[in-house]
Design an enzyme around this catalytic site. Structure first.
Site, PDB file in Angstrom:
ATOM      1  N   LYS A 143       0.853  -1.180   0.000  1.00 14.50           N
ATOM      2  CA  LYS A 143       0.000   0.000   0.000  1.00 14.50           C
ATOM      3  C   LYS A 143       0.893   1.235   0.000  1.00 14.50           C
ATOM      4  O   LYS A 143       1.669   1.462   0.921  1.00 14.50           O
ATOM      5  CB  LYS A 143      -0.918   0.007   1.219  1.00 14.50           C
ATOM      6  CG  LYS A 143      -1.846   1.221   1.277  1.00 14.50           C
ATOM      7  CD  LYS A 143      -2.751   1.149   2.493  1.00 14.50           C
ATOM      8  CE  LYS A 143      -3.652   2.365   2.581  1.00 14.50           C
ATOM      9  NZ  LYS A 143      -4.556   2.300   3.757  1.00 14.50           N
TER      10      LYS A 143
ATOM     11  N   LYS B 175      -2.105  -1.544  -3.782  1.00 11.55           N
ATOM     12  CA  LYS B 175      -2.973  -0.361  -3.751  1.00 11.55           C
ATOM     13  C   LYS B 175      -2.113   0.890  -3.850  1.00 11.55           C
ATOM     14  O   LYS B 175      -1.161   1.019  -3.078  1.00 11.55           O
ATOM     15  CB  LYS B 175      -3.765  -0.354  -2.444  1.00 11.55           C
ATOM     16  CG  LYS B 175      -4.687   0.861  -2.279  1.00 11.55           C
ATOM     17  CD  LYS B 175      -5.385   0.836  -0.920  1.00 11.55           C
ATOM     18  CE  LYS B 175      -6.268   2.069  -0.770  1.00 11.55           C
ATOM     19  NZ  LYS B 175      -6.922   2.118   0.557  1.00 11.55           N
TER      20      LYS B 175
END
Length: 327
Positions: free
Chosen positions: A196, A249
């Site tokens: 992320k 992400k």
């Protein structure tokens, strides 16, 4: 063989031929639709920076998820919560009375066919908007693990099908796995936000979840967008700690990372087509600059083609409705 014996355009001649040889197809089973649940009754607050998305009270969320399932067949959702009040370390999310556990209970009763992925993080629940407990001006990794583990157990007790930690603390998958196992949830999978990034693409989400940090940024715990080797180390750590699925992400600017993760580890890979990616498409479409439905299809196809097995996307409902209506 080469031209003129080989003519690659032969397999592009008609829609039927193109459909027959198409390598990558996105369908409802690939998609997870995110939702934001908030306090109150009869509440459906529009999220201005994310057209078509809302903060739903539990009763309205139940109606929306039921409609999603019945009209599109999409049977997987991701839940984020906006609490009635916040505290310094996010413990408000660790109770069965918290907003997301209550929403899960209601959804499981009304739409048991729908699988619920519960996001685990503290940014929506802390007064300062960071993802954990603050000590000396920064998020303290090990203190935060305790809150994340407690929050995960509360979500599992409520009926969450998958626990999805998004905080990027070191060791959080192991802490959550141990807590789930100790409380009888050894069969509850963990979908780890493994790579992320500290991305500028999250802006609209922070409006939606009311989770913008009140000071500084998240660069001390989310990843530097310049790094991809580090992503593989993060993914490896999460796998070692017990992650059942790993996530990259955002998606669009990180297709190379998705591909490297899938090629290296050959396990279920989730990609999050995040709010900023969604909102840019919406803004361009509203100005008449793009063919919205073609762009959405191309984006989702590219994410799956890169190696994603599952795509979390705010486009899920409209994409499937368009697919159904175009047949």
């Amino acid at each position: 063989m080469s031209f003129p014996v080989t003519r690659l355009r032969r397999l592009r001649k008609t829609p039927a031929i193109r459909n027959m040889v198409r390598e990558t197809i996105v369908n409802k089973d690939d998609l997870i639709m995110p939702y934001f649940v908030c306090p109150g009754e009869g509440v459906q607050n529009p999220i201005k920076s994310m057209p078509g998305n809302y903060q739903h009270s539990i009763d309205m969320l139940v109606k929306e998820v039921k409609d999603l399932y019945e009209t599109t067949g999409v049977d997987k959702i991701l839940l984020f919560g906006i609490p009635e009040e916040k505290d310094e370390d996010g413990t408000v999310a660790c109770s069965q009375h918290a907003i997301v556990p209550r929403a899960i209970t209601a959804l499981k009763e009304a739409v048991p066919e729908v699988m619920i992925v519960a996001d685990v993080c503290n940014c929506e629940y802390t007064t300062h908007g960071h993802c954990g407990t603050i000590v000396d001006g920064d998020v303290n990794n090990d203190l935060t693990l305790k809150t994340l583990a407690a929050q995960s157990v509360a979500l599992a007790v409520a009926g969450a099908d998958i626990i999805a930690p998004s905080d990027m603390m070191d060791g959080r998958v192991a802490a959550i796995r141990n807590a789930l196992d100790e409380n009888g949830f050894e069969n509850t999978p963990i979908m780890a936000y493994s790579a992320k990034y500290a991305s500028a693409f999250y802006g609209p989400f922070r409006d939606a979840a009311e989770s913008a940090p009140q000071f500084g940024d998240r660069s001390t715990y989310q990843m530097d967008p310049a790094n991809s080797d580090e992503a593989l180390r993060e993914v490896q750590e999460d796998i070692n700690e017990g992650a059942d699925m790993v996530m990259v992400k955002p998606a669009l600017s990180y297709l190379d990372v998705i591909n490297r993760v899938k090629s290296t580890f050959n396990m279920p890979v989730v990609a999050y087509n995040v709010s900023g990616e969604f909102s840019m498409v919406k803004a361009a479409a509203q100005n008449g600059w793009i063919d919205e439905q073609r762009i959405i299809r191309e984006i989702l196809t590219s994410i799956k083609r890169a190696g994603a097995d599952v795509i979390i996307t705010y486009h899920a409902k409209e994409f499937m409705l368009n697919q159904i209506h175009s047949k």
